[in-house]
Each structure stands twice: as C-alpha cells, then as structure tokens.
Write a protein that holds these residues in place. Structure first.
Motif, mmCIF file in Angstrom:
data_model
loop_
_atom_site.group_PDB
_atom_site.id
_atom_site.type_symbol
_atom_site.label_atom_id
_atom_site.label_comp_id
_atom_site.label_asym_id
_atom_site.label_seq_id
_atom_site.Cartn_x
_atom_site.Cartn_y
_atom_site.Cartn_z
ATOM 1 N N THR A 157 -8.723 -13.291 5.649
ATOM 2 C CA THR A 157 -8.042 -13.131 4.365
ATOM 3 C C THR A 157 -8.051 -11.680 3.912
ATOM 4 O O THR A 157 -7.039 -11.158 3.443
ATOM 5 C CB THR A 157 -8.716 -14.019 3.299
ATOM 6 N N VAL A 158 -9.190 -11.021 4.065
ATOM 7 C CA VAL A 158 -9.312 -9.617 3.662
ATOM 8 C C VAL A 158 -8.365 -8.746 4.480
ATOM 9 O O VAL A 158 -7.653 -7.895 3.933
ATOM 10 C CB VAL A 158 -10.772 -9.128 3.825
ATOM 11 N N VAL A 159 -8.341 -8.962 5.782
ATOM 12 C CA VAL A 159 -7.483 -8.154 6.655
ATOM 13 C C VAL A 159 -6.011 -8.350 6.283
ATOM 14 O O VAL A 159 -5.263 -7.380 6.133
ATOM 15 C CB VAL A 159 -7.733 -8.494 8.141
ATOM 16 N N TYR A 160 -5.591 -9.590 6.100
ATOM 17 C CA TYR A 160 -4.190 -9.836 5.780
ATOM 18 C C TYR A 160 -3.829 -9.353 4.374
ATOM 19 O O TYR A 160 -2.696 -8.939 4.129
ATOM 20 C CB TYR A 160 -3.824 -11.306 5.994
ATOM 21 N N ARG A 161 -4.764 -9.373 3.458
ATOM 22 C CA ARG A 161 -4.520 -8.815 2.123
ATOM 23 C C ARG A 161 -4.281 -7.310 2.240
ATOM 24 O O ARG A 161 -3.381 -6.763 1.604
ATOM 25 C CB ARG A 161 -5.718 -9.105 1.211
ATOM 26 N N ARG A 162 -5.090 -6.644 3.075
ATOM 27 C CA ARG A 162 -4.904 -5.206 3.281
ATOM 28 C C ARG A 162 -3.569 -4.918 3.955
ATOM 29 O O ARG A 162 -2.869 -3.962 3.609
ATOM 30 C CB ARG A 162 -6.044 -4.638 4.120
ATOM 31 N N ILE A 163 -3.194 -5.733 4.921
ATOM 32 C CA ILE A 163 -1.908 -5.546 5.599
ATOM 33 C C ILE A 163 -0.768 -5.696 4.600
ATOM 34 O O ILE A 163 0.198 -4.927 4.628
ATOM 35 C CB ILE A 163 -1.756 -6.540 6.775
ATOM 36 N N ARG A 164 -0.872 -6.670 3.704
ATOM 37 C CA ARG A 164 0.160 -6.851 2.685
ATOM 38 C C ARG A 164 0.265 -5.609 1.791
ATOM 39 O O ARG A 164 1.362 -5.133 1.505
ATOM 40 C CB ARG A 164 -0.134 -8.102 1.847
ATOM 41 N N ARG A 165 -0.884 -5.042 1.400
ATOM 42 C CA ARG A 165 -0.869 -3.832 0.564
ATOM 43 C C ARG A 165 -0.288 -2.645 1.333
ATOM 44 O O ARG A 165 0.458 -1.842 0.779
ATOM 45 C CB ARG A 165 -2.275 -3.525 0.066
ATOM 46 N N LEU A 166 -0.618 -2.538 2.614
ATOM 47 C CA LEU A 166 -0.040 -1.471 3.441
ATOM 48 C C LEU A 166 1.474 -1.627 3.547
ATOM 49 O O LEU A 166 2.224 -0.658 3.412
ATOM 50 C CB LEU A 166 -0.669 -1.481 4.838
ATOM 51 N N ARG A 167 1.905 -2.849 3.794
ATOM 52 C CA ARG A 167 3.341 -3.105 3.916
ATOM 53 C C ARG A 167 4.065 -2.741 2.623
ATOM 54 O O ARG A 167 5.130 -2.113 2.651
ATOM 55 C CB ARG A 167 3.571 -4.581 4.259
ATOM 56 N N GLU A 168 3.487 -3.114 1.481
ATOM 57 C CA GLU A 168 4.101 -2.789 0.189
ATOM 58 C C GLU A 168 4.207 -1.272 0.004
ATOM 59 O O GLU A 168 5.233 -0.766 -0.452
ATOM 60 C CB GLU A 168 3.293 -3.410 -0.952
ATOM 61 N N ALA A 169 3.146 -0.555 0.344
ATOM 62 C CA ALA A 169 3.146 0.907 0.196
ATOM 63 C C ALA A 169 4.179 1.545 1.120
ATOM 64 O O ALA A 169 4.896 2.473 0.721
ATOM 65 C CB ALA A 169 1.758 1.474 0.481
ATOM 66 N N LEU A 170 4.281 1.051 2.334
ATOM 67 C CA LEU A 170 5.249 1.603 3.280
ATOM 68 C C LEU A 170 6.684 1.310 2.832
ATOM 69 O O LEU A 170 7.546 2.188 2.879
ATOM 70 C CB LEU A 170 4.989 1.059 4.685
ATOM 71 N N LEU A 171 6.925 0.094 2.378
ATOM 72 C CA LEU A 171 8.268 -0.250 1.914
ATOM 73 C C LEU A 171 8.658 0.578 0.687
ATOM 74 O O LEU A 171 9.799 1.020 0.572
ATOM 75 C CB LEU A 171 8.361 -1.748 1.609
ATOM 76 N N ALA A 172 7.701 0.785 -0.212
ATOM 77 C CA ALA A 172 7.970 1.596 -1.408
ATOM 78 C C ALA A 172 8.321 3.039 -1.034
ATOM 79 O O ALA A 172 9.086 3.698 -1.731
ATOM 80 C CB ALA A 172 6.764 1.576 -2.340
ATOM 81 N N ALA A 173 7.778 3.514 0.084
ATOM 82 C CA ALA A 173 8.053 4.882 0.547
ATOM 83 C C ALA A 173 9.286 4.943 1.449
ATOM 84 O O ALA A 173 9.626 6.006 1.966
ATOM 85 C CB ALA A 173 6.840 5.433 1.289
ATOM 86 N N GLY A 174 9.938 3.793 1.656
ATOM 87 C CA GLY A 174 11.138 3.774 2.490
ATOM 88 C C GLY A 174 10.869 3.612 3.965
ATOM 89 O O GLY A 174 11.764 3.778 4.787
ATOM 90 N N VAL A 175 9.645 3.290 4.325
ATOM 91 C CA VAL A 175 9.285 3.081 5.731
ATOM 92 C C VAL A 175 9.237 1.575 5.956
ATOM 93 O O VAL A 175 8.233 0.925 5.693
ATOM 94 C CB VAL A 175 7.925 3.734 6.069
ATOM 95 N N GLY A 176 10.356 1.038 6.418
ATOM 96 C CA GLY A 176 10.458 -0.401 6.610
ATOM 97 C C GLY A 176 11.134 -0.737 7.914
ATOM 98 O O GLY A 176 11.347 0.131 8.768
ATOM 99 N N PRO A 177 11.505 -2.005 8.068
ATOM 100 C CA PRO A 177 12.108 -2.459 9.332
ATOM 101 C C PRO A 177 13.405 -1.745 9.686
ATOM 102 O O PRO A 177 13.741 -1.621 10.851
ATOM 103 C CB PRO A 177 12.366 -3.947 9.101
ATOM 104 N N ASN A 178 14.140 -1.279 8.691
ATOM 105 C CA ASN A 178 15.420 -0.616 8.954
ATOM 106 C C ASN A 178 15.293 0.904 8.906
ATOM 107 O O ASN A 178 16.283 1.601 8.714
ATOM 108 C CB ASN A 178 16.461 -1.085 7.937
ATOM 109 N N TYR A 179 14.113 1.407 9.074
ATOM 110 C CA TYR A 179 13.865 2.853 8.958
ATOM 111 C C TYR A 179 14.787 3.657 9.866
ATOM 112 O O TYR A 179 15.389 4.621 9.439
ATOM 113 C CB TYR A 179 12.406 3.160 9.300
ATOM 114 N N PHE A 180 14.909 3.251 11.118
ATOM 115 C CA PHE A 180 15.696 4.036 12.069
ATOM 116 C C PHE A 180 17.195 3.738 11.958
ATOM 117 O O PHE A 180 18.003 4.463 12.516
ATOM 118 C CB PHE A 180 15.215 3.804 13.495
#
Length: 187
Positions: A157-180
């Motif tokens: 649970t802790v690991v996946y919670r951290r992954i969710r927070r990382l994903r949110e931070a990356l998406l907010a910075a424009g680093v997402g699945p459609n980056y390229f």
C-alpha cells in the motif's frame, strides 16, 4: 519426478538454449558476442530446475523452453535496468546515457535528444518532492513495485501510494504517457 537423466536431455536442452540466445540478439543491447554467455546462463538455470521436470507433464523441450523463457526475460530486464543505472548515483543530474527502449517494445525509440529533454523534465518534476518519493522513483528504475514492497518498512500500500504521488507530480509537470507525442515534451 523425472525418469530421464540430464545427460540424455542435454543435447536437446543445449539446442534450445542456443536458439533462445540467438533469438535475443539485438534486444537490450545483446550482441552475437553475448550468445555463448546467455546460452550458458540458460543451461545453468535449466540444470538447477531439472529436478522439477516431470516426463508425464511435458517434453524436455517444452520444459526447457518455459524455464529458459523466464530466465531470458530476467536477463533482459537486468540489462535494461543496467542501462538506466546512470540515475543511481544519488542525483538525477549529470550525463544522460542513451537507453535502449526497443528491447521491450517493437516501436522505435524517440531520438536521443528528445530522451535527454525527457530526463531533464523528469528531474525538474521530482526536485520539489520529498526525498522519500525521489528515492522511490530511483528504486523503481531497478525494482518492481512488488520487490520494493518486500523491503523492510515498505508495504504494498505504501509503495503504490508513493507511485500515485509520483505519477501526479509527473503529470502536473507535463511528463505523461503522451510526452513524446508533443514536440519536445513539457518545456
């Protein structure tokens, strides 16, 4: 379990190992020079699992193929992780080395300059995050979430919670699945 001696199975198993090693050439940076090493590793893996072979359940070729496929996937994952280890020096800055992403997909990799921009944007997105999240991001370069969850003090649970927070931070910075897909990512 088995009533077949390893010596009897060896010629067939050796051929399977050679075929698998040759089939891996060009994936994750494996070359023809690596074939003998990979085939040897596949043979060793088969030998260590030979006691599980049951002639009533599968042929030697089928059993060897399944065992070797799993080991070959591990070898390729390890080689890909090794290409990403430039991140493991404790910081994300520095020289960005080229990562061979074609070993896991059939599509072509973005140009090296675009991947450099990606890692710079990735670094900028992670910079303001707490250290524990940055460490998790780096650990995910080498380990799966399941492997991380087995570490002391880490739960799934802790690991996946951290992954969710990382994903949110990356998406907010424009680093997402459609980056390229966009020209140059989030600039």
């Amino acid at each position: 379990m088995h009533n077949l001696a390893f010596e009897e199975a060896f010629p067939t198993v050796r051929d399977v190992a050679r075929q698998k090693a040759l089939g891996a050439v060009g994936r994750c940076g494996l070359t023809h020079d690596d074939c003998d090493d990979v085939a040897g590793q596949l043979l060793v893996t088969f030998y260590t699992r030979f006691d599980r072979f049951d002639v009533d359940r599968a042929s030697v070729r089928t059993f060897a193929s399944r065992v070797m496929d799993k080991e070959l996937n591990s070898i390729l994952r390890y080689r890909l992780a090794g290409r990403r280890r430039h991140l493991g020096d404790g910081s994300l800055s520095g020289d960005v080395t080229e990562i061979d992403t074609e070993c896991l997909s059939s599509g072509s990799a973005p140009p090296f300059s675009e991947r450099q921009h990606f890692w710079l944007d990735f670094e900028r997105a992670l910079a303001p995050l707490p250290e524990v999240l940055r460490e998790t991001a780096l650990a995910l370069c080498w380990h799966t979430p399941s492997e991380l969850s087995r570490l002391p003090g880490q739960g799934r649970t802790v690991v996946y919670r951290r992954i969710r927070r990382l994903r949110e931070a990356l998406l907010a910075a424009g680093v997402g699945p459609n980056y390229f897909a966009s020209a140059g990512g989030a600039q």
